[in-house]
Every structure is written in C-alpha cells, then in structure tokens.
Design an enzyme around this catalytic site. Structure first.
Site, PDB file in Angstrom:
ATOM      1  N   PHE A 102     -21.349 -32.769   5.092  1.00  0.00           N
ATOM      2  CA  PHE A 102     -20.823 -31.715   5.300  1.00  0.00           C
ATOM      3  C   PHE A 102     -18.842 -32.005   5.081  1.00  0.00           C
ATOM      4  O   PHE A 102     -19.238 -32.286   6.405  1.00  0.00           O
ATOM      5  CB  PHE A 102     -21.641 -30.818   5.752  1.00  0.00           C
ATOM      6  CG  PHE A 102     -22.487 -29.540   4.969  1.00  0.00           C
ATOM      7  CD1 PHE A 102     -22.403 -28.487   3.750  1.00  0.00           C
ATOM      8  CD2 PHE A 102     -23.721 -30.802   4.934  1.00  0.00           C
ATOM      9  CE1 PHE A 102     -23.480 -28.407   3.315  1.00  0.00           C
ATOM     10  CE2 PHE A 102     -25.237 -29.918   4.396  1.00  0.00           C
ATOM     11  CZ  PHE A 102     -24.594 -28.852   3.662  1.00  0.00           C
ATOM     12  N   ALA A 103     -18.271 -32.156   4.633  1.00  0.00           N
ATOM     13  CA  ALA A 103     -17.083 -32.928   4.695  1.00  0.00           C
ATOM     14  C   ALA A 103     -16.359 -30.687   4.618  1.00  0.00           C
ATOM     15  O   ALA A 103     -15.740 -31.548   3.781  1.00  0.00           O
ATOM     16  CB  ALA A 103     -16.750 -33.837   4.749  1.00  0.00           C
ATOM     17  N   ILE A 104     -16.549 -30.014   5.176  1.00  0.00           N
ATOM     18  CA  ILE A 104     -15.779 -28.814   4.906  1.00  0.00           C
ATOM     19  C   ILE A 104     -14.781 -29.150   6.107  1.00  0.00           C
ATOM     20  O   ILE A 104     -14.422 -29.705   6.849  1.00  0.00           O
ATOM     21  CB  ILE A 104     -16.617 -27.512   5.121  1.00  0.00           C
ATOM     22  CG1 ILE A 104     -18.049 -27.663   4.518  1.00  0.00           C
ATOM     23  CG2 ILE A 104     -16.027 -26.208   5.742  1.00  0.00           C
ATOM     24  CD1 ILE A 104     -17.977 -27.673   3.776  1.00  0.00           C
ATOM     25  N   TYR A 107     -12.874 -31.978   8.719  1.00  0.00           N
ATOM     26  CA  TYR A 107     -14.357 -32.842   8.391  1.00  0.00           C
ATOM     27  C   TYR A 107     -13.598 -33.544   7.300  1.00  0.00           C
ATOM     28  O   TYR A 107     -14.891 -35.147   7.570  1.00  0.00           O
ATOM     29  CB  TYR A 107     -15.388 -32.025   8.738  1.00  0.00           C
ATOM     30  CG  TYR A 107     -15.573 -31.764  10.145  1.00  0.00           C
ATOM     31  CD1 TYR A 107     -16.621 -32.203  10.848  1.00  0.00           C
ATOM     32  CD2 TYR A 107     -15.316 -30.639  10.649  1.00  0.00           C
ATOM     33  CE1 TYR A 107     -16.726 -32.341  12.483  1.00  0.00           C
ATOM     34  CE2 TYR A 107     -15.250 -30.173  12.167  1.00  0.00           C
ATOM     35  CZ  TYR A 107     -16.306 -30.617  13.038  1.00  0.00           C
ATOM     36  OH  TYR A 107     -16.636 -30.291  14.171  1.00  0.00           O
ATOM     37  N   ASP A 192     -24.480 -35.669  10.641  1.00  0.00           N
ATOM     38  CA  ASP A 192     -23.346 -35.095  10.336  1.00  0.00           C
ATOM     39  C   ASP A 192     -21.985 -36.290  10.288  1.00  0.00           C
ATOM     40  O   ASP A 192     -22.078 -37.319   9.728  1.00  0.00           O
ATOM     41  CB  ASP A 192     -22.847 -34.980  11.674  1.00  0.00           C
ATOM     42  CG  ASP A 192     -24.148 -33.776  12.317  1.00  0.00           C
ATOM     43  OD1 ASP A 192     -24.461 -33.172  11.534  1.00  0.00           O
ATOM     44  OD2 ASP A 192     -23.838 -33.752  13.659  1.00  0.00           O
ATOM     45  N   VAL A 193     -21.462 -35.935   9.313  1.00  0.00           N
ATOM     46  CA  VAL A 193     -20.550 -36.649   8.886  1.00  0.00           C
ATOM     47  C   VAL A 193     -19.081 -36.832   9.921  1.00  0.00           C
ATOM     48  O   VAL A 193     -18.507 -38.333  10.062  1.00  0.00           O
ATOM     49  CB  VAL A 193     -19.373 -36.495   7.513  1.00  0.00           C
ATOM     50  CG1 VAL A 193     -18.370 -35.014   8.004  1.00  0.00           C
ATOM     51  CG2 VAL A 193     -18.187 -36.756   6.628  1.00  0.00           C
ATOM     52  N   THR A 226     -32.527 -27.896  25.355  1.00  0.00           N
ATOM     53  CA  THR A 226     -31.515 -26.626  25.334  1.00  0.00           C
ATOM     54  C   THR A 226     -32.291 -25.311  24.086  1.00  0.00           C
ATOM     55  O   THR A 226     -31.490 -25.476  23.346  1.00  0.00           O
ATOM     56  CB  THR A 226     -30.056 -27.079  25.368  1.00  0.00           C
ATOM     57  OG1 THR A 226     -30.133 -27.928  24.045  1.00  0.00           O
ATOM     58  CG2 THR A 226     -29.669 -26.787  26.761  1.00  0.00           C
ATOM     59  N   GLU A 284     -29.603 -26.493  14.720  1.00  0.00           N
ATOM     60  CA  GLU A 284     -30.337 -27.315  15.770  1.00  0.00           C
ATOM     61  C   GLU A 284     -31.353 -26.607  16.344  1.00  0.00           C
ATOM     62  O   GLU A 284     -33.134 -26.912  16.621  1.00  0.00           O
ATOM     63  CB  GLU A 284     -29.880 -27.565  15.980  1.00  0.00           C
ATOM     64  CG  GLU A 284     -29.962 -29.141  17.701  1.00  0.00           C
ATOM     65  CD  GLU A 284     -29.392 -30.136  18.385  1.00  0.00           C
ATOM     66  OE1 GLU A 284     -28.572 -30.988  17.582  1.00  0.00           O
ATOM     67  OE2 GLU A 284     -29.054 -29.331  19.381  1.00  0.00           O
TER      68      GLU A 284
END
Length: 349
Positions: A102-104, A107, A192-193, A226, A284
């Site tokens: 995803f290159a939003i 990004y 992730d990009v 976490t 996540e």
C-alpha cells in the site's frame, strides 16, 4: 496319451506376436496423446537429477533457535532448507505469486526502492505480480521487470489518518482476493512498502498461511507482548494466552487462506468500530488474534522483517527485508520537523 508339446510350440509364437502388437499400439497411442497435449500447450517434463547431502536425523540443521512450533509448523531460518529442492518443486507446480503493498499519500515515495530491490531478491526465477494499492497513480514510476513478472496499480481512496490506512488494507486485500487475486495468482505475500529487500526471499516462505515474528518481541514472554488487553475489543487476548507476537508488515499464504484472515480482521474491526474501540496496534492486533486460534502453517523468523536500529543478535545470520529509515511525522502527517531528518525505527514502540 497324446503329447501337448507340439501344440505349445505352435501356440507360443502367436502369443508373442500378440504381445508385440499390443505394445506397438500402446506406444502409438502414447505418442498421439503426447503430440496432442503439446499442441494444446500441455508440457511433459522429466525430473532432473539433483545432488545434495543426505539429511541426517542425528544432526539438526540449527540448534541455536527454535525451528518447529508445538503444532508442527516450521519456523524458517537460514540454513534450515535447500533452495534448489524447493525451487524445483514450485517450478513443477507452475506457481504464481502475488506481492501486495500500500503506497498511500506520501508513502508512494518508497515504491521505487521497494520494486527495484524486489527484482533483485524476491522470488527470483518465479512468476510474480506486484499489486500496488495507491491513491497517487501518477506518482508510481514505470519499471523494467524481469520475464514472468508484471506490475498492476490499483487505485484506492485516501484516508486522513494513517491508522485508517493501516486498518482498511485488510478490507481491500479481502475484496481483491475475491474479485481478482483468486483468478490471477496462487499465493499472496502482503508486506509494507516502506521496506527494502536486502537478501534472498524465495519460495521457502510459501505455505497455507504464514506469519512473521516481530523483530521487537522474538525473545519476549507472552506477558510482554503488546496484544490488545481490553476485554471489550474483539482483538482481546488474555495475559495467559498467546504463542508469538506476529508483525503486521509481513504475512501471506494461499489466496483462499489470506481471504479468510483478512475477512476476519476487517469484520472484527467493524465490530469494534461500532463500540467506538480502536485496537492498540490496529490491524496488527487483529492479525495476532486470528493467529492465536487459527495457527499459521509456517512462521518466518526475524530475518524476514528487520530494523537496523535494533542491535543485531548473534543468531541472525541474514537480514532479508529491512525497514527504510524515515521521518514518520513528515511521512504520515505531511509536516517537516524544521528540516531535521529523524531516522526513527519502524518497529520501535
């Protein structure tokens, strides 16, 4: 009593002749079938001889790290597999792999480094389709790709908050899995990009459904994970449950299994949204909830997701997929910190 020997002598040549004719007809039939299949694009391949050391059950390949989970899912580390054997097996199956990022918003600047390094290290020699989800189609550069590889840009909405971008990707992967991925690829790898490939990542990662150990928690106890700890959330995991802490930035599997995972995560998010709850680490957190009860069939070691801001442990022999240093505030919120570049760790919390 009349002897039968003359009759047997008379019968044997005819029997041999019949066998010969049958074999000849079968051979002609096989040649016809083979020729017909070739004309339709069906190929027949012989298994080539491959030489390698005999596996020794008394000499484990790694003894410094855990290589098998209690549910018999392998944990992939350098030295625990033979790339030549695996590549030969997947070539015989004619496997096609999809890689989603995803290159939003800003990004999109990471796409060039991501694709260029993927061409060097990701699934080399295999069929690959890159799926770039972006709201900035014009910012995605053109690439010269290797044979058998292509890039598809999918336009998606932009979101004001980066948290919404992170969570909505589960919905988008789910929808595209049903609409097109199931028809175009066999496996999906979702990453992730803002990363770069720095070493080989091949078919050894492929499985029904796989997750990746988070580089910040590979040696932590479950109490330190976490997880989402609020019982009101559908991502809730009690302190006495949990196997590993999985990173949201690298998961995948067959298209069918990735659909199941992303469908669960998206639906769970929507339930929480109705309650005005947002899980602590967004998509996540829901990924970890899914993997608690739907165990992954393979797990990738921290070799496959690393941040160089962490001190390198002795057992980490290779760094295959590494975070790109960046200014998170400038990228996420479009504001520069007075021109100062802050190379904050992607996985620091």
């Amino acid at each position: 009593m009349q002897s039968l020997k003359p009759e047997r002598a008379h019968w044997r040549p005819w029997w041999l002749m019949k066998c010969f004719v049958i074999v000849l007809l079968l051979s002609l039939w096989w040649c016809t079938v083979k020729y017909s299949c070739r004309n339709r694009g069906v190929t027949f391949s012989c298994k080539t001889q491959m030489l390698y050391d005999t596996p020794n059950i008394m000499r484990p390949l790694r003894i410094d790290v855990l290589t098998m989970t209690p549910w018999f899912a392998p944990i992939v580390w350098n030295g625990t597999y033979n790339s030549d054997i695996l590549n030969a097996q997947f070539h015989q199956k004619d496997v096609h792999v999809g890689l989603t990022v995803f290159a939003i918003r800003k990004y999109a600047v990471f796409v060039q480094t991501f694709i260029e390094t993927a061409e060097k290290f990701f699934m080399v020699g295999q069929k690959v389709t890159y799926y770039i989800f972006t709201d900035r189609i014009n910012d995605i550069p053109a690439f010269t790709l290797s044979d058998g590889r292509k890039l598809i840009v999918l336009e998606v909405p932009s979101y004001t908050r980066w948290q919404d971008v992170s969570m909505r990707r589960m919905e988008m992967i789910r929808d595209q899995s049903r609409q097109r991925f199931i028809r175009e690829v066999d496996y999906l790898v979702c990453v992730d990009v803002d990363m770069r490939f720095s070493d080989e990542v091949g078919v050894e990662i492929l499985s029904g459904i796989f997750g990746t150990l988070h580089p910040g928690f590979y040696s932590a106890s479950r109490e330190q994970f976490t997880y989402e700890r609020r019982p009101q959330s559908t991502a809730y995991i009690p302190t006495d449950e949990g196997d590993f802490y999985y990173a949201g930035g690298f998961f995948g599997g067959t298209v069918e299994e990735v659909y199941r995972l992303t469908n669960f995560c998206h639906n769970a998010m929507m339930v929480d949204k109705e309650k005005q709850i947002e899980a602590i680490w967004h998509d996540e957190s829901y990924l970890n909830k899914y993997f608690l009860y739907e165990k992954p069939t393979k797990i990738l070691s921290p070799e496959y997701l690393w941040d160089n801001n962490f001190q390198t442990p002795g057992f980490l022999k290779r760094k295959r997929f590494v975070a790109v240093p960046k200014n998170h505030n400038a990228i996420r919120y479009r504001r520069e910190l007075m021109g100062v570049s802050v190379a904050s760790g992607k996985f620091h919390r």
